[in-house]
Design a protein around this motif. Structure first.
Motif, PDB file in Angstrom:
ATOM      1  N   GLY A 168       0.793  -1.227   0.000  1.00 53.56           N
ATOM      2  CA  GLY A 168       0.000   0.000   0.000  1.00 53.56           C
ATOM      3  C   GLY A 168       0.821   1.271   0.000  1.00 53.56           C
ATOM      4  O   GLY A 168       0.282   2.365  -0.169  1.00 53.56           O
ATOM      5  N   MET A 169       2.130   1.157   0.202  1.00 56.08           N
ATOM      6  CA  MET A 169       3.019   2.321   0.166  1.00 56.08           C
ATOM      7  C   MET A 169       3.759   2.287  -1.171  1.00 56.08           C
ATOM      8  O   MET A 169       4.885   1.800  -1.265  1.00 56.08           O
ATOM      9  N   ASP A 170       3.104   2.789  -2.198  1.00 56.40           N
ATOM     10  CA  ASP A 170       3.592   2.611  -3.568  1.00 56.40           C
ATOM     11  C   ASP A 170       4.245   3.859  -4.149  1.00 56.40           C
ATOM     12  O   ASP A 170       5.434   3.865  -4.454  1.00 56.40           O
ATOM     13  N   LEU A 171       3.450   4.921  -4.295  1.00 60.06           N
ATOM     14  CA  LEU A 171       3.987   6.144  -4.889  1.00 60.06           C
ATOM     15  C   LEU A 171       5.063   6.766  -4.004  1.00 60.06           C
ATOM     16  O   LEU A 171       6.091   7.228  -4.494  1.00 60.06           O
ATOM     17  N   GLY A 172       4.826   6.759  -2.707  1.00 58.34           N
ATOM     18  CA  GLY A 172       5.776   7.386  -1.791  1.00 58.34           C
ATOM     19  C   GLY A 172       7.110   6.682  -1.719  1.00 58.34           C
ATOM     20  O   GLY A 172       8.125   7.292  -1.373  1.00 58.34           O
ATOM     21  N   THR A 173       7.135   5.387  -2.039  1.00 65.13           N
ATOM     22  CA  THR A 173       8.391   4.634  -1.983  1.00 65.13           C
ATOM     23  C   THR A 173       9.011   4.446  -3.360  1.00 65.13           C
ATOM     24  O   THR A 173      10.104   3.898  -3.480  1.00 65.13           O
ATOM     25  N   GLY A 174       8.300   4.882  -4.408  1.00 66.52           N
ATOM     26  CA  GLY A 174       8.857   4.772  -5.753  1.00 66.52           C
ATOM     27  C   GLY A 174       8.989   3.349  -6.249  1.00 66.52           C
ATOM     28  O   GLY A 174       9.989   2.988  -6.861  1.00 66.52           O
ATOM     29  N   LYS A 175       7.971   2.533  -6.006  1.00 70.07           N
ATOM     30  CA  LYS A 175       8.055   1.134  -6.443  1.00 70.07           C
ATOM     31  C   LYS A 175       8.122   1.001  -7.971  1.00 70.07           C
ATOM     32  O   LYS A 175       8.782   0.115  -8.492  1.00 70.07           O
ATOM     33  N   ASP A 176       7.398   1.865  -8.663  1.00 66.95           N
ATOM     34  CA  ASP A 176       7.431   1.842 -10.136  1.00 66.95           C
ATOM     35  C   ASP A 176       7.218   0.429 -10.673  1.00 66.95           C
ATOM     36  O   ASP A 176       7.945  -0.056 -11.553  1.00 66.95           O
ATOM     37  N   ILE A 177       6.194  -0.243 -10.163  1.00 69.91           N
ATOM     38  CA  ILE A 177       5.927  -1.638 -10.532  1.00 69.91           C
ATOM     39  C   ILE A 177       5.736  -1.802 -12.039  1.00 69.91           C
ATOM     40  O   ILE A 177       6.077  -2.847 -12.612  1.00 69.91           O
ATOM     41  N   GLU A 178       5.219  -0.747 -12.692  1.00 70.66           N
ATOM     42  CA  GLU A 178       4.995  -0.855 -14.132  1.00 70.66           C
ATOM     43  C   GLU A 178       6.300  -1.081 -14.901  1.00 70.66           C
ATOM     44  O   GLU A 178       6.298  -1.606 -16.026  1.00 70.66           O
ATOM     45  N   GLU A 179       7.426  -0.716 -14.291  1.00 69.36           N
ATOM     46  CA  GLU A 179       8.716  -0.900 -14.972  1.00 69.36           C
ATOM     47  C   GLU A 179       9.198  -2.346 -14.937  1.00 69.36           C
ATOM     48  O   GLU A 179      10.174  -2.700 -15.609  1.00 69.36           O
TER      49      GLU A 179
END
Length: 304
Positions: free
Chosen positions: A42-53
């Motif tokens: 749930g902490m995605d944008l703030g941690t810069g996961k960039d899963i789409e990459e």
């Protein structure tokens, strides 16, 4: 040298994920994240996961140690080392290459140097006994327990005494399993000049706010994660939570967060330089190199 581990490191906003994922594709590898906050669901944008990459030309690149615990939990470096070793052994047993990607220096050093991360109790009596000894005397004692591959354990008397204290504990508790997989890592760093790094950080912050970073924090709060727990994670989650609960204004949030991320990136680079002084050979890439040139350069280093 036969490398069995590829590490892509660098400060925040340097493009580590893109390079690491593309290298994983080139080398038939899998990503192990070395980011202290990407482990939280749930902490995605703030941690810069960039899963789409993690998908290249329709092919997903497997990744590990992302989204493994719930937000609110306080994961630590002990747990990271344990989980890293498990992922490393799983990947290598399947004849794939582990590709580590991250900027958390403490996590990287913990696995690269094979720190014995057992909660060794403090021995105040022993510390008092050692206090009067010189750093040279402490070094001799420490060498009687183990071979020193760098000077990190003897940089100060306090560190040397703690290192001896830890080795004494292991020696008197032989039942502790201290086995650690053999790693021959190629360390690749991405760096920009200071001003470019600052510009990239500011641009990415504005972009993530547009993408819904505030809404992400609001959603976490609504799901039951306490404001104190989110603030504990620092940086984006600290400032965005303070804004979400009305402690600071939007402008205060943005300016304070921008400064905090710049300072964080500076600390990251300081840590990497410390790693180099302690013996880590980091091969640096100019961040402005085109991606294909970066990949070619790493392939050249890897084949040596």
């Amino acid at each position: 040298m036969q490398y069995n581990l590829l590490v892509v490191l660098g400060a925040t906003a340097t493009g580590k994920t893109s390079l690491a994922v593309n290298l994983a594709k080139e080398f038939s590898g899998e990503i192990i994240s070395a980011d202290s906050r990407q482990i939280y669901r749930g902490m995605d944008l703030g941690t810069g996961k960039d899963i789409e990459e993690y998908v290249i030309d329709g092919t997903p690149i497997p990744y590990h140690l992302i989204d493994i615990v719930d937000a609110g939990y306080k994961y630590n470096v002990f747990e990271f080392q344990r989980d890293f070793v498990s992922a490393f052994e799983d990947i290598t047993q399947r004849k794939k290459l582990p590709v580590v990607c991250g900027g958390t220096g403490m996590y990287l050093e913990a696995v690269l140097k094979g720190y014995k991360l057992i909660a060794v109790p403090n021995d105040e009596v022993f510390r008092e006994e050692m206090k009067g000894k010189t750093i040279e005397e402490l070094e001799v004692i420490l060498r009687s327990y183990k071979e020193l591959h760098n000077n990190s354990d003897i940089e100060t008397k306090k560190r040397a005494i703690r290192a001896i204290e830890i080795e004494r504990y292991y020696a008197s508790n032989p039942q502790i399993d201290m086995s650690y997989p053999q790693m021959n890592p190629l360390l690749v760093g991405i760096k920009f000049d200071r001003e470019s790094r600052r510009d990239r950080i500011s641009f990415r912050l504005k972009q993530r706010l547009k993408e819904g970073m505030i809404e992400e924090v609001q959603s976490l709060l609504k799901s039951g994660v306490s404001a104190d727990d989110l603030i504990y994670y620092g940086l984006e989650y600290k400032f965005l939570t303070q804004y979400a609960i009305g402690q600071i204004s939007y402008d205060e949030m943005f300016s304070g967060l921008e400064v905090a991320i710049h300072q964080f990136a500076k600390r990251q680079m300081t840590w990497f330089r410390k790693m180099e002084r302690s013996g880590s050979d980091i091969k640096w890439l100019d961040g402005y190199m085109p991606l294909d040139e970066k990949i070619d350069q790493v392939k050249e280093w890897f084949s040596v």
